[in-house]
Motif scaffolding. Structure first.
Motif, short mmCIF file in Angstrom:
data_model
loop_
_atom_site.label_atom_id
_atom_site.label_comp_id
_atom_site.label_asym_id
_atom_site.label_seq_id
_atom_site.Cartn_x
_atom_site.Cartn_y
_atom_site.Cartn_z
N TRP A 7 0.83 -1.12 0.06
CA TRP A 7 0.04 -0.07 0.08
C TRP A 7 0.69 1.30 -0.08
CZ3 TRP A 7 -0.93 -4.23 3.33
CH2 TRP A 7 -2.05 -4.83 2.78
N ASP A 8 2.20 1.23 -0.02
CA ASP A 8 3.15 2.41 0.07
C ASP A 8 3.47 2.64 -1.47
OD1 ASP A 8 5.23 3.89 0.51
OD2 ASP A 8 6.71 2.67 0.92
N PRO A 9 2.86 4.04 -1.78
CA PRO A 9 3.18 4.68 -3.17
C PRO A 9 4.79 4.04 -3.57
CG PRO A 9 2.08 6.12 -1.99
CD PRO A 9 2.39 5.07 -0.88
N ALA A 10 5.96 4.28 -2.78
CA ALA A 10 7.20 4.28 -3.14
C ALA A 10 7.39 2.72 -3.34
CB ALA A 10 8.08 4.39 -1.84
N PHE A 11 6.76 1.85 -2.72
CA PHE A 11 6.90 0.43 -3.16
C PHE A 11 6.18 0.02 -4.47
CE2 PHE A 11 4.84 -3.99 -3.18
CZ PHE A 11 5.80 -4.71 -3.13
N LEU A 12 5.18 0.75 -4.50
CA LEU A 12 4.36 0.37 -5.85
C LEU A 12 4.93 1.01 -7.17
CD1 LEU A 12 0.62 1.16 -4.62
CD2 LEU A 12 1.63 -0.91 -5.25
N ALA A 13 5.67 1.88 -6.98
CA ALA A 13 6.62 2.57 -7.97
C ALA A 13 7.65 1.66 -8.31
CB ALA A 13 7.10 3.85 -7.38
N ASP A 14 8.46 0.94 -7.44
CA ASP A 14 9.40 0.11 -7.62
C ASP A 14 9.45 -1.07 -6.61
OD1 ASP A 14 11.58 -0.94 -8.40
OD2 ASP A 14 13.02 0.29 -8.03
N PRO A 15 8.83 -2.18 -6.63
CA PRO A 15 8.76 -3.10 -5.79
C PRO A 15 9.96 -4.22 -5.66
CG PRO A 15 7.41 -3.84 -7.58
CD PRO A 15 7.92 -2.32 -7.88
N GLU A 381 5.66 12.41 -17.70
CA GLU A 381 5.94 11.12 -16.69
C GLU A 381 4.44 10.59 -16.55
OE1 GLU A 381 8.96 9.62 -14.02
OE2 GLU A 381 9.24 10.83 -15.89
N PRO A 382 4.37 9.27 -16.45
CA PRO A 382 3.08 8.58 -16.24
C PRO A 382 2.82 8.32 -14.69
CG PRO A 382 4.67 6.89 -16.90
CD PRO A 382 5.29 8.30 -17.08
N HIS A 383 1.82 8.32 -14.23
CA HIS A 383 1.34 7.89 -12.86
C HIS A 383 0.99 6.52 -12.68
CE1 HIS A 383 1.38 12.08 -11.65
NE2 HIS A 383 0.53 12.20 -12.69
N ARG A 384 1.56 5.70 -11.73
CA ARG A 384 1.34 4.20 -11.59
C ARG A 384 -0.41 4.18 -10.82
NH1 ARG A 384 3.38 0.25 -13.39
NH2 ARG A 384 5.51 0.41 -13.77
N LYS A 385 -0.93 3.11 -11.40
CA LYS A 385 -2.36 2.83 -10.71
C LYS A 385 -1.94 2.33 -9.09
CE LYS A 385 -4.89 1.08 -14.52
NZ LYS A 385 -5.60 0.05 -15.37
N PRO A 386 -2.75 2.81 -8.24
CA PRO A 386 -2.45 2.42 -6.77
C PRO A 386 -2.69 0.99 -6.38
CG PRO A 386 -4.49 3.69 -7.03
CD PRO A 386 -3.90 3.56 -8.53
N ASN A 387 -2.41 0.07 -7.41
CA ASN A 387 -2.70 -1.29 -7.31
C ASN A 387 -1.32 -2.16 -7.12
OD1 ASN A 387 -5.31 -0.50 -8.04
ND2 ASN A 387 -5.30 -1.26 -9.96
N PHE A 388 -1.35 -3.20 -6.55
CA PHE A 388 -0.10 -3.94 -6.53
C PHE A 388 -0.49 -5.17 -7.11
CE2 PHE A 388 1.70 -7.48 -3.98
CZ PHE A 388 2.95 -7.58 -4.45
N VAL A 389 -1.49 -5.75 -7.06
CA VAL A 389 -1.45 -7.43 -7.58
C VAL A 389 -1.44 -7.18 -9.16
CG1 VAL A 389 -3.01 -9.38 -7.89
CG2 VAL A 389 -2.54 -8.48 -5.73
N ILE A 390 -2.44 -6.28 -9.93
CA ILE A 390 -2.34 -6.03 -11.29
C ILE A 390 -1.63 -4.76 -11.43
CG2 ILE A 390 -3.84 -5.83 -13.12
CD1 ILE A 390 -6.10 -7.31 -11.78
N ARG A 391 -0.39 -5.00 -11.90
CA ARG A 391 0.62 -3.52 -12.20
C ARG A 391 0.23 -2.92 -13.46
NH1 ARG A 391 4.71 -1.53 -9.86
NH2 ARG A 391 6.69 -0.79 -11.04
N GLY A 392 0.03 -1.46 -13.28
CA GLY A 392 -0.28 -0.77 -14.69
C GLY A 392 -0.12 0.46 -14.29
N LEU A 393 -0.26 1.28 -15.61
CA LEU A 393 -0.28 2.85 -15.30
C LEU A 393 -1.67 3.31 -15.47
CD1 LEU A 393 2.88 3.39 -17.87
CD2 LEU A 393 2.85 3.29 -15.31
N GLU A 394 -1.96 4.44 -15.03
CA GLU A 394 -2.95 5.23 -15.25
C GLU A 394 -3.13 5.66 -16.68
OE1 GLU A 394 -5.40 5.79 -13.27
OE2 GLU A 394 -4.80 5.87 -11.14
#
Length: 401
Positions: A7-15, A381-394
Motif C-alpha cells: 500500500w506504500d506508493p514508493a513500493f508500488l513505484a518500484d517493488p 511522466e506517467p502515474h502508476r495505478k494505486p494497485n499492487f497485484v495487477i500492475r499498470g499505469l493510469e
C-alpha cells in the motif's frame, strides 16, 4: 532497507528492491497484514504452481468452516458466484471439463488465423495515434486492441463493447489485497450488470448461432459437454478480463520501460527482429500480474517451515522474474535475453490459456508502433495505478514528432 508494503506508493513505484530483500531473508515469510505466506524465489514459485497439494479454491473439498475461513458477506455474493464458476478459480474435475472446451478456441491454428485481423487492427489504431500527433497510448492503442479481439472471438457486437473495460476494471479490483468495501460494491455492481448482459447474449446466440466462442460453447453443451449457464457466463467474463487486462498493462509497462532504457529502445528500432524476445523480456522486467494466490489444501513444508492446511500462499511473480538464481543481471532490461523462463503466464494446470494470443497482440502493437510511429517519444511522466497485484499505469501520454 526496502520494505514489502503493497500500500506504500514508493513500493508500488518500484517493488523490486523489496523483493530482493525478501529473497535474501529466506524462501517463505508470513505477512501479517494479509495473513499470507509470501514466496519470493523463482524455483519455489514455479514448483508450487504445479503442486496439487495447493488449489485456487478449497470449496471442492472443504466448507468455509472446515477450512477455518469466514464465508464472504452475503452482499458480495454476485461477485463470488461469477468468480467462483470460472475455470481460473476451479480445480479438477470442473476445471478440466471447462478448460477442455475453451481450449478449442485457443489452439495455435486458431490464434494464427487471427493474425491478419490483429495486425490490421493494430495498424489502424497506431495510424490514428500518428494522425493526432500522439495521445494516450493506453486509451488509444493498448486498450482497444485486446478488448476488440476478445470481444470479436466471443461474438460481442461492436455496439455493445463500451462497458466491457469498465466492468472488467471494477471486477478486477477485488483481486487486490484486502479490497475496501467501496471496491467490493463496485465489483458486485459490475458482476450483476456483466452477468445480465451475457445472459441476454447467450439467449440470443441460442436462437441465432454465429461463428463465435459463445455459440461454440452452446453447441458443445447441446452435444453433451455440459456447461451450466453460470459456468458459461463466468467463462466469458474470465476470458474478457484475463484476455485484455494483462495485455493492456504489459503494453504500457513495456513502453514505459523502453522509454526509461533508451539504449534498448534504439536497439529495437534498429532491428525489428528483436520483437519476439522483447515481448518476453518486457513481461519479465515489469510483470503485469505481480502475485498469484494459492490455498494450502494439504500441509506442506518450505525450507523447514510447515505451512498448515487452510493457509494462503502469495506467489510473487514479480520477485520470481527478478531472481538472480535464474536471470543474469535481472534488474537490467535486455531485449536480446535468450534464456527467459519468466512465469508471467503462470504454470501448471492454470497456465494462461490465452498466452499465444497475448503474445500475438503484444507483438502486433509493438511492430505497428515501431514501423508507423518511429519518432514516438514520452510526453509526460506517467502515474502508476494505486494497485499492487495487477500492475499498470493510469495512462501513457506520448507524442510523435
Amino acid at each position: 532497507m526496502a520494505a514489502f508494503d503493497p500500500w506504500d506508493p514508493a513500493f508500488l513505484a518500484d517493488p523490486y528492491p523489496a523483493y530482493a530483500e525478501l529473497r535474501a531473508r529466506g524462501r517463505v515469510h508470513h505477512y501479517e497484514p494479509t495473513n499470507q505466506w509470501l514466496v519470493p524465489h523463482h524455483a519455489d514459485v514455479s514448483a508450487l504452481l504445479r503442486d496439487r497439494r495447493l488449489g485456487r479454491t478449497y470449496r471442492h473439498r472443504f466448507t468455509h468452516e472446515d477450512f477455518g475461513r469466514t464465508p464472504p458477506p452475503p452482499e458480495h455474493e454476485p461477485f463470488h458466484t461469477l468468480n467462483d464458476h470460472g475455470m481460473l478459480d476451479l480445480e479438477p474435475p470442473d476445471h478440466t471439463r471447462i478448460r477442455r472446451l475453451v481450449s478449442k478456441a485457443f489452439t495455435p491454428r486458431t490464434v494464427e488465423r487471427l493474425g491478419p485481423y490483429v495486425e490490421a487492427l493494430a495498424g489502424e489504431l497506431v495510424d490514428g495515434l500518428v494522425r493526432r500527433g500522439g495521445g494516450d497510448l493506453l486509451a488509444e492503442v493498448a486498450e482497444p486492441l485486446p478488448v476488440a479481439v476478445i470481444a470479436e472471438m466471443l461474438g460481442v457486437p461492436e455496439s455493445d463493447r463500451a462497458p466491457l473495460r469498465p466492468w472488467s476494471a471494477d471486477i478486477c479490483g477485488m483481486y487486490e489485497l484486502n479490497p475496501s468495501e467501496e471496491t467490493a460494491a463496485r465489483a458486485v455492481r459490475a458482476s450483476v450488470e456483466f452477468s445480465d448482459y451475457l445472459r441476454d447474449l447467450i439467449a440470443a446466440r441460442r436462437k441465432e448461432p454465429g461463428d463465435d466462442l459463445i455459440s461454440g460453447l452452446i453447441a458443445a453443451h447441446d452435444e453433451g459437454d455440459r456447461l451450466t449457464e453460470q459456468e458459461m457466463i463466468s467463462t466469458c467474463v474470465l476470458l474478457l478480463n484475463a484476455g485484455h487486462e494483462a495485455t493492456v498493462n504489459a503494453t504500457v509497462n513495456g513502453w514505459w520501460a523502453l522509454f526509461r532504457n533508451p539504449d534498448q529502445l534504439a536497439a529495437l528500432r534498429a532491428d525489428h527482429s528483436l520483437v519476439p524476445s522483447a515481448v518476453e523480456e518486457l513481461m519479465r522486467y515489469d510483470t503485469p500480474l505481480q502475485l498469484f494466490e494459492r490455498w494450502v489444501l494439504d500441509e506442506i513444508e518450505i525450507d523447514g517451515t510447515t505451512i498448515p492446511r487452510g493457509a494462503e500462499l502469495a506467489l510473487l511473480f514479480g520477485s520470481a522474474n527478478h531472481d538472480p538464481a535464474v536471470f543474469t543481471d535481472p534488474g537490467r532490461l535486455d531485449l536480446t535475453r535468450a534464456e527467459n523462463p519468466h512465469i508471467s503466464f503462470s504454470a501448471g494446470i492454470h497456465y494462461c490459456i490465452g498466452a499465444p494470443l497475448a503474445r500475438l497482440e503484444l507483438a502486433a502493437s509493438m511492430r505497428a508502433l515501431l514501423e508507423r510511429a518511429p519518432t514516438l517519444t514520452l510526453a509526460t511522466e506517467p502515474h502508476r495505478k494505486p494497485n499492487f497485484v495487477i500492475r499498470g499505469l493510469e495512462g501513457l501520454t506520448v507524442e510523435i514528432r
